[in-house]
Design a protein around this motif. Sequence first.
Motif, PDB file in Angstrom:
ATOM      1  N   TRP C  44      -2.856  -1.660   3.634  1.00 43.38           N
ATOM      2  CA  TRP C  44      -1.962  -1.949   4.753  1.00 43.38           C
ATOM      3  C   TRP C  44      -0.529  -2.082   4.272  1.00 43.38           C
ATOM      4  N   LYS C  45      -0.391  -2.799   3.160  1.00 43.75           N
ATOM      5  CA  LYS C  45       0.949  -2.994   2.601  1.00 43.75           C
ATOM      6  C   LYS C  45       1.504  -1.648   2.121  1.00 43.75           C
ATOM      7  N   GLY C  46       0.632  -0.884   1.502  1.00 48.90           N
ATOM      8  CA  GLY C  46       1.046   0.433   1.016  1.00 48.90           C
ATOM      9  C   GLY C  46       1.510   1.329   2.157  1.00 48.90           C
ATOM     10  N   LEU C  47       0.789   1.279   3.273  1.00 49.96           N
ATOM     11  CA  LEU C  47       1.159   2.099   4.432  1.00 49.96           C
ATOM     12  C   LEU C  47       2.532   1.693   4.945  1.00 49.96           C
ATOM     13  N   ALA C  48       2.783   0.365   4.909  1.00 45.69           N
ATOM     14  CA  ALA C  48       4.096  -0.131   5.326  1.00 45.69           C
ATOM     15  C   ALA C  48       5.180   0.381   4.383  1.00 45.69           C
ATOM     16  N   ASP C  49       4.896   0.288   3.077  1.00 41.48           N
ATOM     17  CA  ASP C  49       5.883   0.729   2.085  1.00 41.48           C
ATOM     18  C   ASP C  49       6.196   2.220   2.230  1.00 41.48           C
ATOM     19  N   MET C  50       5.174   2.996   2.581  1.00 37.94           N
ATOM     20  CA  MET C  50       5.377   4.432   2.761  1.00 37.94           C
ATOM     21  C   MET C  50       6.132   4.737   4.054  1.00 37.94           C
ATOM     22  N   GLY C  51       6.261   3.724   4.900  1.00 36.17           N
ATOM     23  CA  GLY C  51       6.953   3.931   6.178  1.00 36.17           C
ATOM     24  C   GLY C  51       6.032   4.464   7.265  1.00 36.17           C
ATOM     25  N   PHE C  52       4.708   4.504   6.985  1.00 32.14           N
ATOM     26  CA  PHE C  52       3.783   5.102   7.948  1.00 32.14           C
ATOM     27  C   PHE C  52       3.539   4.226   9.177  1.00 32.14           C
ATOM     28  N   LEU C  53       3.687   2.899   9.004  1.00 32.29           N
ATOM     29  CA  LEU C  53       3.405   2.027  10.145  1.00 32.29           C
ATOM     30  C   LEU C  53       4.489   2.147  11.212  1.00 32.29           C
ATOM     31  N   GLY C  54       5.703   2.459  10.768  1.00 34.14           N
ATOM     32  CA  GLY C  54       6.818   2.492  11.717  1.00 34.14           C
ATOM     33  C   GLY C  54       7.333   3.889  11.986  1.00 34.14           C
ATOM     34  N   VAL C  55       6.480   4.884  11.780  1.00 30.60           N
ATOM     35  CA  VAL C  55       6.969   6.258  11.842  1.00 30.60           C
ATOM     36  C   VAL C  55       7.455   6.623  13.250  1.00 30.60           C
ATOM     37  N   ALA C  56       6.848   6.000  14.272  1.00 28.38           N
ATOM     38  CA  ALA C  56       7.283   6.307  15.649  1.00 28.38           C
ATOM     39  C   ALA C  56       8.149   5.198  16.243  1.00 28.38           C
ATOM     40  N   ILE C  57       8.403   4.177  15.421  1.00 32.74           N
ATOM     41  CA  ILE C  57       9.226   3.059  15.918  1.00 32.74           C
ATOM     42  C   ILE C  57      10.702   3.373  15.629  1.00 32.74           C
ATOM     43  N   PRO C  58      11.552   3.202  16.637  1.00 35.44           N
ATOM     44  CA  PRO C  58      12.980   3.520  16.435  1.00 35.44           C
ATOM     45  C   PRO C  58      13.592   2.721  15.285  1.00 35.44           C
ATOM     46  N   GLU C  59      14.608   3.310  14.681  1.00 34.69           N
ATOM     47  CA  GLU C  59      15.269   2.642  13.563  1.00 34.69           C
ATOM     48  C   GLU C  59      15.822   1.273  13.950  1.00 34.69           C
ATOM     49  N   ALA C  60      16.284   1.192  15.195  1.00 34.77           N
ATOM     50  CA  ALA C  60      16.861  -0.074  15.655  1.00 34.77           C
ATOM     51  C   ALA C  60      15.840  -1.201  15.601  1.00 34.77           C
ATOM     52  N   PHE C  61      14.573  -0.855  15.617  1.00 37.19           N
ATOM     53  CA  PHE C  61      13.525  -1.877  15.563  1.00 37.19           C
ATOM     54  C   PHE C  61      12.739  -1.806  14.258  1.00 37.19           C
ATOM     55  N   GLY C  62      13.384  -1.363  13.234  1.00 37.47           N
ATOM     56  CA  GLY C  62      12.769  -1.450  11.914  1.00 37.47           C
ATOM     57  C   GLY C  62      11.909  -0.275  11.504  1.00 37.47           C
ATOM     58  N   GLY C  63      11.798   0.706  12.387  1.00 38.81           N
ATOM     59  CA  GLY C  63      10.980   1.859  12.027  1.00 38.81           C
ATOM     60  C   GLY C  63      11.817   2.965  11.414  1.00 38.81           C
ATOM     61  N   SER C  64      11.173   4.112  11.207  1.00 41.77           N
ATOM     62  CA  SER C  64      11.932   5.242  10.666  1.00 41.77           C
ATOM     63  C   SER C  64      12.396   6.146  11.796  1.00 41.77           C
ATOM     64  N   GLY C  65      11.849   5.946  12.997  1.00 41.69           N
ATOM     65  CA  GLY C  65      12.302   6.719  14.142  1.00 41.69           C
ATOM     66  C   GLY C  65      11.995   8.192  14.050  1.00 41.69           C
ATOM     67  N   ALA C  66      11.050   8.545  13.193  1.00 42.02           N
ATOM     68  CA  ALA C  66      10.751   9.968  13.038  1.00 42.02           C
ATOM     69  C   ALA C  66      10.178  10.551  14.333  1.00 42.02           C
ATOM     70  N   GLY C  67       9.169   9.904  14.887  1.00 46.01           N
ATOM     71  CA  GLY C  67       8.666  10.369  16.172  1.00 46.01           C
ATOM     72  C   GLY C  67       7.163  10.459  16.230  1.00 46.01           C
TER      73      GLY C  67
END
Lengths: 414, 413, 376
Positions: C44-67
Amino acid sequence: MNFDDTPQEAAFRAEAKAWIAANAPKQYEDELKKASLGRIQLRSANILEVAKAWQKKKADAGWAVPHWPKDYGGRRASPIERVIWQQEEGVFGKLGALFIIGHGMCGPTMMAYAAEDQKRHYLPPLASGENIWCQLFSEPAGGSDVAGLRTRAEKDGADWVINGQKIWTSGAHYSDYGILITRTDPTVPKHKGLTMFFLDMKSPGVEVKPIKQANGQAEFNEVYFTDVRIPDAQRLGAVGDGWNVSLTTLMNERMAIGANVATGFPELFEFCNNLMLEDGLAIDDRAVRSKLASWAVRASGLKYTSFRAISALSRGERPGPENSIGKLVAGAMLQDVATYALDLQGAAGVLSGPDDAEAAGKFQAMLLRSPATRVEGGTDEILRNIIAERVLGLPGDIRVDKDVPFNKIPTKGR
Amino acid sequence: MNFDDTPQEAAFRAEARAWIDANAPKELEAELSKPSAKRASENRDGMIDVAKAWQKKKADAGWACLHWPKDYGGRGSTPIERVIWQQEEGVYDKLSRPFAIGQGMCGPTVMAYADEEQKRKYLPPLASGETIWCQLFSEPAGGSDVAGLRTRAEKDGDDWIVNGQKIWTSGAHYSDFGILITRTDANVPKHKGLTMFFLDMKSPGVEVKPIKQANGMQEFNEVFFTNVRIPDSQRLGAVGDGWNVSLTTLMNERMSIGARLSTGFPELFEFCSNLMLEDGLAIDDRSVRSKLASWAVKNSGLKYTSYRSISALSKGDRPGPENSIGKLVSGSMLQDIAMFAADLQGASGALTDGDADTAGQFQAMILQSPSMRIAGGTDEILRNIIAERVLGLPGDIRVDKDVPFNKIPTKGR
Amino acid sequence: MNFDFSDDQKQLRDEARRFLTEKCPPKAVREVIDGKATYDRELWKGLADMGFLGVAIPEAFGGSGAGHLELCVIAEEMGRALAPVPFSSTVYLAAEALMLAGSDAQKQKWLPAIASGAAVGTLALFEGSGNPSPGAIKLTASNGTLNGIKKPVPDGAVADFAIVAARTASTGRETDISLFLVDLTSEGVEAKALTNIDPSRGQAEISFKNVKAELLGPANEGWSILTRVLDRAAVLIAFEQVGGADRALEMGRDYALDRIAFGRQIGSFQAVKHMLADMYVSATLARSNCYYGAWALSTNASELPEAAAAARISATQAFQHCAKNNIQVHGGMGFTWEFDCHLYYRRSNALALGLGSLSYWEDALIDRMRQRNAAA
């Protein structure tokens, strides 16, 4: 991920669309839309004449067989442009059914193996529909096992003399030319003794007889050869190399992408939308919905699989054997859908006359035609083999006939 | 056409019924009546003692292994009497499971190939359940392809020394004896180098390890043989004739008719009759009915196919390979039914805690059903049997038939 | 037409596959199945570090905003690897609901926590046997206080917060339902883990006794939000199913190539190779339907409800088909605990039920097709 054309594709589409809008035989549009499986008939005109006229018109404007080189009657369109043309031609594409084998299989084989002057002589009228070609491969002794064929060709001076019989030849009765695979040496293993030719279907000794099908129609023929002479100049490929030549032909058959295979689903969906059952519309019945949903996702799965293949084409990739799934899925589905549509009609489902039957007998016709869909152009079993072997990499069937001289292979099961 | 017994059959039935009524362990009836899927989650080992007690009681009264000769612990009954007994024994028949392989497969093999003295010694306690036998055929390298087995037996004086591994052995951990097929010559084609034995499962060098199954249960074992000595007198059939001996065993497996296979249908029908969906009882929903009806006719088709076999038996005919359809139909049906029942429960269908209404029986069925399509002949082998032995179609092309066993490839790639 | 993932997205897929192959081998899945952990926290931590948990979350809310196309790519890999983490509940259900209906403050509080791996979320919808329906929701909310029981709640025993569907009126209409956001550490919340056919993903019963909760989205619009969340999750879970189906097919294919019986690779028998060809057909149809669903999801197309139902049905059928016949190809060994076949079989059946039954989605698909047809 999007469904948009590139600017180049959009320009091509616009040009095609405009030309079709200005030139298509619109008077037949409705009838063509309704046309279901099997050979298309027009009520007020001869389909052969209408089809030839449309093909000629396209050829004159450079739209016939768009992907062929210009010298041979095409316009050197890219594979994706070919698909776009098909999409735009829409129902009028059904008029091309008569030319499919000539354009899709015979033409590419000629292009690969005939001499340059032959290509310039034969291909343009094939493209323009002035000549119709057929493919003489299947025999009573060789269906799925194409290489089991027994039609003999024997050298006699500068000619070959042909004796034997072909079967399942679409359009042989209105074809001008055909490509013909023969056995020139039965003493070597089966794949090694074959030779390919093309011939004039009006040659003396060629006799065409229609086959009456299980559904009463006659779309195919038997063709008998009695001492038919073919000049050696009409040989395609080397003597004994006919199997490799035929692979070119068959490969091209499977390349036809975006050719929408009928699943029967849109017809069934529409039917259920309008059919009143005892307690309401069929489409409101949960048992009906459950069946519809299973078929809906198969139909859409096929559609989007072809979209994926088109996208691959658009990127310049060659589509692979995975496209074999189209006919495999659609064939069985068509049969199931037709059976179910009749079931929804209850005892009246047996009536097949256009005036008595629901939906003008469309599903009854589908039921009777659909078994052939699962057989022609590669049986379900051959298609599963193709998927298993060429997509998944599984081993081929164990062959007992591979290294045996052809005339030592048994011809009767018992 | 009728379902009536002949006078002779009726008399036998009455006698059986009366004895069962007077002697059956009625206190177990409720437990044994539970649906099959639920039973599947029980520990069969716990049943051994009660099963042995019931079997002994039957044996003492002459009701064990009815169709066996009296000298070997049976009562010399006809095949149809055997079926009648099974019908009358009803749920108590489930107590016979630990003995099914011994009495159904090992016993007939011993009967056909052991000497008279051995038969009189070993068969009566096998019939009475005092000893339990297992069958040691399958191996990691030979499942459907039984003859692909690699367990070696080498002659050493009057003994054979066995080394190798068997797998999927039911009840090996509580068995007293086993019949064992081995390879005695690896230089001849595979079917020709096999030899059959029976052995004491307590022989030194025999090690039994349970196999944990996909559904978490342990019904089968691996059995390892390390320098296990078997006297030549315990050989069944000639050296090299093991394949023919094994066919006797396997033929007897498929002869057991009337062994009702679970399809899951009665459980599903009952479930749908009581399950409330959002807009009414499940059984009133037309999409549910459509599925139920399809399964209902498969279920009844199997039942009446077995009735036809029983009628054939009653006329003295031998039942044929057409009985292979039973497991073929019921195996995949069980799986489909279990998935459908879970689907009817929506998201809760994934829970195995067991709501009051279903007690998790369909979830257990989901996890257990894949084995029904494999154990005792895969669906594919059963289709081959039907195609070849019933319809008369040719067998698969065999590439290993005339090849010395040690020249057959062991890895696919 | 470009009906495919982009090169960047394919690169992301390769990256995710490499990561999961290394960090989430079957051994890791078995740790959770065997009950040694409730989920794989390190992964779970690894997925977070890879940015996978926030891949669809906008950057303004801590994600990568990829989509969402990128999320589909990750979802397929998660399904393929059978990742034993609360990914679907947190990312497809909770985060999607927050993004659709959450207030700025709610998003600010929870979305960055999701993206960083600090918070596990879920959706508490079901109340026992049955399918999604406003009528089936009995848990009540009055004056922001919840009372009732939810079951099954995916990953409910490890979640930090839940979106809870509650009844705020009893008119018999969809508007009776509102959504609430509940911190599961609140007083009156009790979660109990339930056993289920796929122990690599948790299920729980959560009871709410006078639990204080805040509205998520407008009152009385809970059902329409929920429907949209379920459609979005249906597409994403369908990608997990397609990933699982593909892997099960590959396992079957590999075994058919490796295993010898009767002196031949078992894959040379038509009974076996045709079974595998049919699995391939199912998986391919499902993948194509999923791509359409991905397009509809990523563009917020009006076709989404129909596309989601089609992807869901097709992928459910494909995964169940491939997983059960993968066992069949493996024969007896496929039914051992030791072989991984049953892990896919379990997951295929669990995913088939998690968002409501197949028959529910079948009904929904035809309803939606019919509406479109009528509108046309």
